[in-house]
Design an enzyme around this catalytic site. Structure first.
Site, PDB file in Angstrom:
ATOM      1  N   LYS A 117      17.630  19.795  -9.510  1.00 38.88           N
ATOM      2  CA  LYS A 117      16.723  19.696 -10.651  1.00 38.88           C
ATOM      3  C   LYS A 117      15.438  18.991 -10.228  1.00 38.88           C
ATOM      4  CE  LYS A 117      18.639  17.736 -14.226  1.00 38.88           C
ATOM      5  NZ  LYS A 117      19.023  16.908 -15.416  1.00 38.88           N
ATOM      6  N   LYS A 129      22.498   9.301  -9.716  1.00 42.48           N
ATOM      7  CA  LYS A 129      22.943   9.140 -11.103  1.00 42.48           C
ATOM      8  C   LYS A 129      23.846   7.921 -11.165  1.00 42.48           C
ATOM      9  CE  LYS A 129      22.549  11.478 -15.013  1.00 42.48           C
ATOM     10  NZ  LYS A 129      21.505  12.440 -15.401  1.00 42.48           N
ATOM     11  N   ASP A 169      20.232   8.285 -19.999  1.00 38.17           N
ATOM     12  CA  ASP A 169      21.011   9.520 -20.156  1.00 38.17           C
ATOM     13  C   ASP A 169      21.811   9.266 -21.439  1.00 38.17           C
ATOM     14  OD1 ASP A 169      21.726  12.081 -18.394  1.00 38.17           O
ATOM     15  OD2 ASP A 169      23.597  11.419 -19.283  1.00 38.17           O
ATOM     16  N   THR A 213      12.603  15.743 -22.430  1.00 40.49           N
ATOM     17  CA  THR A 213      13.690  16.667 -22.079  1.00 40.49           C
ATOM     18  C   THR A 213      13.782  17.780 -23.116  1.00 40.49           C
ATOM     19  OG1 THR A 213      14.826  14.739 -21.173  1.00 40.49           O
ATOM     20  CG2 THR A 213      16.085  16.782 -21.297  1.00 40.49           C
TER      21      THR A 213
HETATM   22  N1  GLU Z   1      19.090  11.738 -17.476  1.00 35.71           N
HETATM   23  C1  GLU Z   1      18.021  12.669 -17.386  1.00 35.71           C
HETATM   24  C2  GLU Z   1      18.445  13.886 -16.603  1.00 35.71           C
HETATM   25  O1  GLU Z   1      19.577  14.299 -16.733  1.00 35.71           O
HETATM   26  C3  GLU Z   1      16.716  12.050 -16.915  1.00 35.71           C
HETATM   27  C4  GLU Z   1      16.766  11.268 -15.658  1.00 35.71           C
HETATM   28  C5  GLU Z   1      15.500  10.502 -15.340  1.00 35.71           C
HETATM   29  O2  GLU Z   1      14.566  10.501 -16.108  1.00 35.71           O
HETATM   30  O3  GLU Z   1      15.503   9.897 -14.253  1.00 35.71           O
HETATM   31  O4  GLU Z   1      17.708  14.516 -15.888  1.00 35.71           O
END
Ligand code: GLU
Length: 448
Positions: A117, A129, A169, A213
């Site tokens: 991603k 993560k 998240d 998002t």
């Molecule tokens: N948790 C979000 C994702 O799944 C954003 C992560 C972020 O901003 O670092 O991409």
């Protein structure tokens, strides 16, 4: 079995053996490996130097104890995680999830997805993560703060502007990022704003990050629909969830002329044939931290359902924005029978393998999460740019950057799919394009 099939089955077998009991991680790896078969067929050098084995093994996995004291003076113990998966393209970047379902396998699946991603955003960020099995539901403000402080009291030594930049998240929003940033700042005695993203607007946060998002998922959907001669204007859209991603996906979809016909939370789902009152929903979810049934009580024309499934609604577009594996083969069949034409994932891996296979077979246009929901992390990278230059950008400027990034991601996924003779298969396109950039960097940087 062809030689490539055998080779890829061998990689997958190693992943299964080494990571027993982590089904979500297996699922995420299987989906990417499947797409890589056609890459390896064309460019076998992508398997050189143990590249695929290295890609499937996190660079570092940190597991730690998070003790805290609840309001009744009981000592509670949770488990904290940070999986630093791949830093070939930049510092590890990815959110923290606080949810009782969190375990190492969940964090690894999320970290693995994050690599591709983040690569697709075109911005210099690696994949990571983290999170905890802490359940914020029903916890007081003070308990949340103590938990976040305890979590950061261990995490701080592993993160940093050039090392690893966590964000939110599920279960981690602006409030939690605030408490964690405060504790980090205290521990290191520096106002290092680039260490976390999703911060408050007066202390290094970026406009549009909260919305990013959800907006990004809709921008991606809009591009996908236009490329196929359609538009969101007048379309009926199902959005599962009612958290941050879902709320802003609904807002943007309606702004672009769609009617959102349903949304949900873990207590049930709401049917909204006349569309969603976004301000009321935000008040219920963001201000009161309430349940979706409260929304129904305070408006007309909406019905709450405890049973059945939101995927039984009829719509042109489905945006799963809740959580992993929320949309299974039966749900996909119901959506297809009811005429769905477009699906884009606002959540991470919300569709099961069976659901994806059915959408593929029925030629439903499908935007996979690692492309469709990349707007959140992309805007986090824009927040990092603002922090590095000690600047803050306007809403419109940042939103335009986000829009441009989502449009690029769609084009890269579409063009790569075409290049590999799979026109319209945005899963293959996103997986291959995301992979190649990381793989080229890993090959250039040697066996590390
Ligand atoms: N948790 C979000 C994702 O799944 C954003 C992560 C972020 O901003 O670092 O991409």
């Amino acid at each position: 079995m062809s030689t490539i099939d055998q080779e890829v089955a061998g990689y997958y077998d190693k992943v299964l053996k080494r990571n027993a009991g982590e089904p979500e991680f297996h699922q995420a790896v299987a989906e990417v490996l499947e797409s890589l078969k056609i890459v390896l067929q064309k460019d076998p050098h992508y398997a050189d130097y143990g590249l695929i084995e290295r890609l499937c093994e996190p660079e570092r996995q940190i597991i730690f104890r998070v003790p805290w004291i609840d309001d009744d003076n009981n000592v509670r113990v949770n488990r904290g995680f940070r999986v630093q998966f791949n830093s070939a393209l930049g510092p590890y970047k990815g959110g923290l999830r606080f949810h009782p379902s969190v375990n190492l396998g969940i964090i690894k699946f999320l970290g693995f997805e994050q690599i591709f991603k983040n690569s697709l955003t075109g911005l210099p960020i690696g994949g990571g993560k983290g999170g905890s099995d802490f359940d914020p539901k029903g916890r007081s403000e003070a308990e949340i703060m103590r938990f976040c402080q305890s979590f950061m009291t261990e995490l701080w030594r592993y993160i940093g502007e050039y090392r690893d930049v966590p964000a939110g998240d599920i279960g981690v929003g602006g409030r939690e990022v605030g408490y964690m940033f405060g504790q980090y700042r205290r521990l290191v005695n520096q106002h290092e704003s680039g260490v976390l993203t999703g911060k408050g607007l007066t202390w290094g946060g970026s406009l549009v990050r909260k919305e990013a998002t959800g907006y990004g998922t809709v921008y991606f959907t809009d591009e996908m629909m236009r490329a196929n001669g359609d538009s969101l204007d007048g379309a009926k859209v199902i959005v599962s969830g009612s958290g941050n991603v879902a709320t802003y996906a609904m807002q943007k979809a309606q702004e672009l002329g769609a009617t959102v016909v349903g949304f949900s939370d873990s207590s049930g789902w709401v049917e909204t044939p006349n569309g969603v009152d976004i301000e009321l929903l935000r008040d219920v979810k963001e201000n009161r931290r309430g349940r979706v049934s409260e929304y129904v009580e305070e408006t007309t024309g909406a019905t709450f359902h405890k049973d059945g499934s939101i995927w039984d609604l009829s719509a042109d577009v489905a945006l799963p924005c809740a959580t992993q594996n929320e949309l299974n083969g039966d749900h996909a069949k119901a959506l297809v029978d009811n005429g769905v034409k477009y699906v884009a994932e606002g959540a991470n891996m919300p569709s099961t393998h069976e659901a994806i296979e059915l959408f593929r077979a029925k030629k439903i246009c499908f935007g996979p999460g690692k492309a469709a929901n990349a707007g959140g992390v992309a805007t986090s990278a824009l927040e990092m740019q603002q922090n590095a230059s000690r600047d803050s950008w306007s809403f419109d400027y940042t939103d335009n950057r986000l829009r441009g990034i989502m449009s690029n991601i769609f084009n890269i996924a579409a063009n790569t799919a075409e290049e590999y003779d799979r026109a319209g298969d945005y899963i293959i396109g996103a997986n291959i394009a995301g992979f190649k950039k990381v793989a080229d960097a890993m090959l250039a940087q040697g066996v590390i």
